[in-house]
Design an enzyme around this catalytic site. Structure first.
Site, PDB file in Angstrom:
ATOM      1  N   ASP A  87      53.856  46.195  51.095  1.00 26.08           N
ATOM      2  CA  ASP A  87      54.486  47.041  52.179  1.00 26.08           C
ATOM      3  C   ASP A  87      53.787  48.456  52.224  1.00 26.08           C
ATOM      4  OD1 ASP A  87      56.131  45.277  53.394  1.00 26.08           O
ATOM      5  OD2 ASP A  87      57.927  46.263  52.687  1.00 26.08           O
ATOM      6  N   SER A 145      47.016  40.376  64.946  1.00 30.50           N
ATOM      7  CA  SER A 145      47.945  41.334  64.414  1.00 30.50           C
ATOM      8  C   SER A 145      47.645  42.642  63.825  1.00 30.50           C
ATOM      9  CB  SER A 145      48.606  40.474  63.345  1.00 30.50           C
ATOM     10  OG  SER A 145      49.543  41.201  62.526  1.00 30.50           O
ATOM     11  N   PHE A 151      48.514  30.981  70.490  1.00 35.55           N
ATOM     12  CA  PHE A 151      49.513  31.263  69.461  1.00 35.55           C
ATOM     13  C   PHE A 151      49.872  30.688  68.116  1.00 35.55           C
ATOM     14  CE2 PHE A 151      51.451  34.887  71.991  1.00 35.55           C
ATOM     15  CZ  PHE A 151      51.509  34.478  73.258  1.00 35.55           C
ATOM     16  N   ASP A 176      49.887  18.830  67.224  1.00 33.40           N
ATOM     17  CA  ASP A 176      49.348  19.859  66.466  1.00 33.40           C
ATOM     18  C   ASP A 176      47.834  20.231  67.017  1.00 33.40           C
ATOM     19  OD1 ASP A 176      49.448  20.156  62.905  1.00 33.40           O
ATOM     20  OD2 ASP A 176      47.956  21.051  64.424  1.00 33.40           O
ATOM     21  N   LYS A 213      43.727  35.866  60.255  1.00 33.37           N
ATOM     22  CA  LYS A 213      43.738  36.568  61.532  1.00 33.37           C
ATOM     23  C   LYS A 213      42.424  37.305  61.694  1.00 33.37           C
ATOM     24  CE  LYS A 213      47.712  35.644  63.507  1.00 33.37           C
ATOM     25  NZ  LYS A 213      47.845  34.727  64.470  1.00 33.37           N
ATOM     26  N   TYR A 261      47.511  35.540  55.030  1.00 39.55           N
ATOM     27  CA  TYR A 261      47.939  35.635  56.572  1.00 39.55           C
ATOM     28  C   TYR A 261      47.170  36.375  57.499  1.00 39.55           C
ATOM     29  CZ  TYR A 261      50.101  36.903  60.593  1.00 39.55           C
ATOM     30  OH  TYR A 261      50.295  37.390  61.860  1.00 39.55           O
TER      31      TYR A 261
END
Ligand code: WQD
Length: 334
Positions: free
Chosen positions: A294, A124, A80, A58, A152, A148
């Site tokens: 979305d 992202s 990544f 990890d 980033k 999430y």
């Protein structure tokens, strides 16, 4: 040149590992298989006919990172490893903040200790939030709508501050649009350990009759056919973008941010219909309500990556659909 790749048995990591080996880099990989399978290691060796050093572990574990940097002279790192499911991050934000931030800070601290300051980060397009204009350029406003995406954006901020504190760091932040597809061999591809969140793995499971139909999340967006538009990019093109980024930071000092997309937007129904056509298979779907969070449309202006990294995507939507299905046919023996 020896590159450490974290999360190198994952979807994008494994394809990048293949491209690094094909470009004659020596590679060390660390992964804990939280969203990948051990057999990917053998598949990478089968594709490239090359070996690499693997550590199961990890990235939050300082001891294993120290061991890697003690046992190898690492010239650059591609990071990544991290959790990446938007919906899961909304349900369990602390797990996302702990894992994604802790792993990155631990990794950067060990890199600093061993004077390895060449870093490529997997970011992202989600950091652009809901863009006011299209196509998206790197200097657009940044905002996020889920934990999430916020991890980033926070890591991008950490990297900016790190560079300001010590401008001997060389950092490339790669903002991915929507990676899909698989290596042409069909040996590696997108193989999520749980129910897919993303469109293409869901289409594939409907095509193989694992699921009865696809739910198209809304057909009333302000787009040509009413369904969501995204910039789908072949995972092999994306992987090659990482090799270009490594080559760039080893030559050019500094920190910079790059959109890795094709510049083309395709709707959900464009993707479904292309998948059906190129694979000659049915993909039943129903129109369902919009999915929370979305956005209507998102696609890149990839010209800066072309200018600075000398990189652009070459594969088209037909290749992406063909290769995605070829992978699942191989893995399922269809
Ligand atoms: C694409 C389109 C959906 C599933 C996310 C993350 C992003 C990156 C890529 C990690 C949308 C529609 C989807 C389905 C559907 N991940 N859809 N039915 O949301 O653009 O991006 O994954 O880095 O950070 O935000 O990708 O594939 O989930 O959705 O109609 O069963 O397909 O509404 O328009 P998204 P996606």
């Amino acid at each position: 040149m020896k590159i450490l790749i974290t999360g190198g048995t994952g979807y994008i990591g494994s394809h990048t590992l293949v491209e690094l080996l094909n470009s004659n880099y020596e590679v060390v990989c660390i992964d804990n298989f939280s969203n990948s399978k051990p057999e990917v290691i053998g598949k990478i060796k089968e594709i490239t006919n090359k070996t690499f050093t693997f550590y199961e572990g990890d990235v939050c574990d300082k001891n294993i990172l120290e061991r890697i940097f003690n046992e190898h002279t690492i010239d650059a790192v591609i990071h990544f490893a991290g959790y990446k499911a938007v919906g899961e991050s909304v349900k369990n934000p602390l797990m996302y903040y702990r894992n994604n931030l802790d792993s990155t800070i631990t990794l950067l601290e060990v890199m600093k200790k061993y004077n390895c300051k060449n870093f490529v980060f997997s970011s992202s397009a989600t950091v652009y939030g809901s863009p006011k204009n299209l196509p998206i350029k790197e200097d657009f406003p940044l905002s996020t709508t889920n934990p999430y995406g916020t991890t980033k954006l926070m890591i991008e901020g950490i990297l900016k501050d790190l560079y300001i504190s010590d401008n001997s760091w060389n950092i490339a932040v790669l903002r991915y649009f929507n990676p899909i597809g698989a290596h042409e061999s069909g040996l590696i591809g997108e193989d999520p350990n749980d129910i897919p969140n993303n469109l293409m793995p869901y289409i594939v499971k409907v095509a193989t009759k694992e699921y009865e139909h696809l739910n198209v999340f809304g057909d009333d967006y302000d787009t040509p056919d009413g369904t969501g538009v995204r910039d789908y990019i072949h995972v092999v093109d994306l992987a090659q973008g990482h090799v270009s980024a490594i080559e760039h930071i080893l030559k050019e000092p500094g920190i910079d941010f790059y959109n890795l997309g094709t510049g083309n937007g395709y709707s959900v129904l464009d993707l479904v219909n292309t998948f059906k056509k190129v694979n000659n298979i049915d993909v039943p779907y129903v129109i369902a309500p919009r999915r929370d969070g979305d956005i209507a449309a998102c696609y890149a202006d990839p010209s800066y990556a072309k200018e600075k990294l000398g990189w652009s995507a070459h594969k088209d939507i037909n290749d992406m659909c063909k290769d995605a299905y070829n992978f699942v046919k191989r893995t399922k023996g269809l």
